[in-house]
Design an enzyme around this catalytic site. Structure first.
Site, PDB file in Angstrom:
ATOM      1  N   CYS A  16      -4.372   3.763  -5.712  1.00  0.00           N
ATOM      2  CA  CYS A  16      -3.920   5.247  -6.265  1.00  0.00           C
ATOM      3  C   CYS A  16      -4.890   5.718  -7.562  1.00  0.00           C
ATOM      4  O   CYS A  16      -5.810   6.524  -7.274  1.00  0.00           O
ATOM      5  CB  CYS A  16      -2.538   5.596  -6.552  1.00  0.00           C
ATOM      6  N   SER A  18      -6.715   3.674  -9.916  1.00  0.00           N
ATOM      7  CA  SER A  18      -8.021   3.348 -10.192  1.00  0.00           C
ATOM      8  C   SER A  18      -9.122   3.779  -9.358  1.00  0.00           C
ATOM      9  O   SER A  18     -10.191   4.066  -9.500  1.00  0.00           O
ATOM     10  CB  SER A  18      -8.068   1.798 -10.603  1.00  0.00           C
TER      11      SER A  18
HETATM   12  P1  4NP Z   1      -1.946   2.235  -8.218  1.00  0.00           P
HETATM   13  O1  4NP Z   1      -0.354   2.487  -7.418  1.00  0.00           O
HETATM   14  O2  4NP Z   1      -1.373   1.069  -9.050  1.00  0.00           O
HETATM   15  O3  4NP Z   1      -2.159   3.389  -8.900  1.00  0.00           O
HETATM   16  O4  4NP Z   1      -2.829   1.864  -7.081  1.00  0.00           O
HETATM   17  C1  4NP Z   1       0.427   1.565  -6.828  1.00  0.00           C
HETATM   18  C2  4NP Z   1       0.050   1.272  -5.400  1.00  0.00           C
HETATM   19  C3  4NP Z   1       0.971   0.280  -4.766  1.00  0.00           C
HETATM   20  C4  4NP Z   1       1.926  -0.147  -5.490  1.00  0.00           C
HETATM   21  C5  4NP Z   1       2.216   0.262  -6.835  1.00  0.00           C
HETATM   22  C6  4NP Z   1       1.502   0.921  -7.494  1.00  0.00           C
HETATM   23  N1  4NP Z   1       2.567  -1.204  -4.868  1.00  0.00           N
HETATM   24  O5  4NP Z   1       3.679  -1.452  -5.335  1.00  0.00           O
HETATM   25  O6  4NP Z   1       2.505  -1.484  -3.799  1.00  0.00           O
END
Ligand code: 4NP
Length: 157
Positions: A16, A18
């Site tokens: 999301c 990065s």
């Molecule tokens: P990101 O968001 O850290 O901005 O890519 C997330 C994507 C997946 C998860 C958590 C946050 N997850 O728990 O799978």
């Protein structure tokens, strides 16, 4: 600090925030005529090999960017040598990276991204994963602000 050529953006899942940061900075750097290398990764590896979350891809598309070709990967300690600056999206990512850094030189490369825009406030780019379209838009807005400052600082150095 030695000259900055390679910048890494780090969040939790690398699907999301990065990849959006990577896509935004790559496009802005190109528009500014800056020859820089960007990459992104996650402190967690659950989504390794996957493209960005569809909602992040759609958010990028709304802003005229494509991040569809990016693939998630987990941070590796070799990244401390491979990159000049390592930007964490929130204090959780920041602490995880600091814990992995084995030398002061490695630790010195780690920064909290929004401290470039709002110094010392330790503001996160809030994780939109459990949110809605407006949360992705908010993250995009914060990431654009950060990209402006990061790249202007490099250009004006
Ligand atoms: P990101 O968001 O850290 O901005 O890519 C997330 C994507 C997946 C998860 C958590 C946050 N997850 O728990 O799978």
């Amino acid at each position: 600090m030695k000259s900055v050529n390679k910048i890494l953006f780090v969040c939790l899942g690398n699907i999301c925030r990065s990849p959006l940061a990577e896509g935004i900075c790559r496009a802005k750097a190109q528009a500014m005529g800056l020859q820089l290398t960007f990459d992104s990764c996650g402190t967690g590896g659950w989504h390794a090999g996957e493209p960005p979350d569809l909602r992040a891809q759609q958010c990028a598309t709304r802003h005229g960017l494509s991040i569809t070709d990016l693939r998630a990967r987990k941070f590796v300690t070799a990244d401390f040598d491979a990159f000049d600056l390592i930007y964490a999206m929130d204090m959780h990512n920041y602490s995880d990276l600091v814990r992995l850094a084995k030398t002061p030189a490695h630790k010195a490369k780690i920064r909290l991204l929004l401290n470039e825009v709002y110094p010392n406030e330790n503001m996160p780019v809030p994780d939109p994963f459990y949110g809605r379209e407006s949360d992705f838009e908010h993250a995009f807005d914060l990431l654009e602000q950060a990209a402006e400052v990061v790249l202007s600082n490099i250009k004006n150095r």
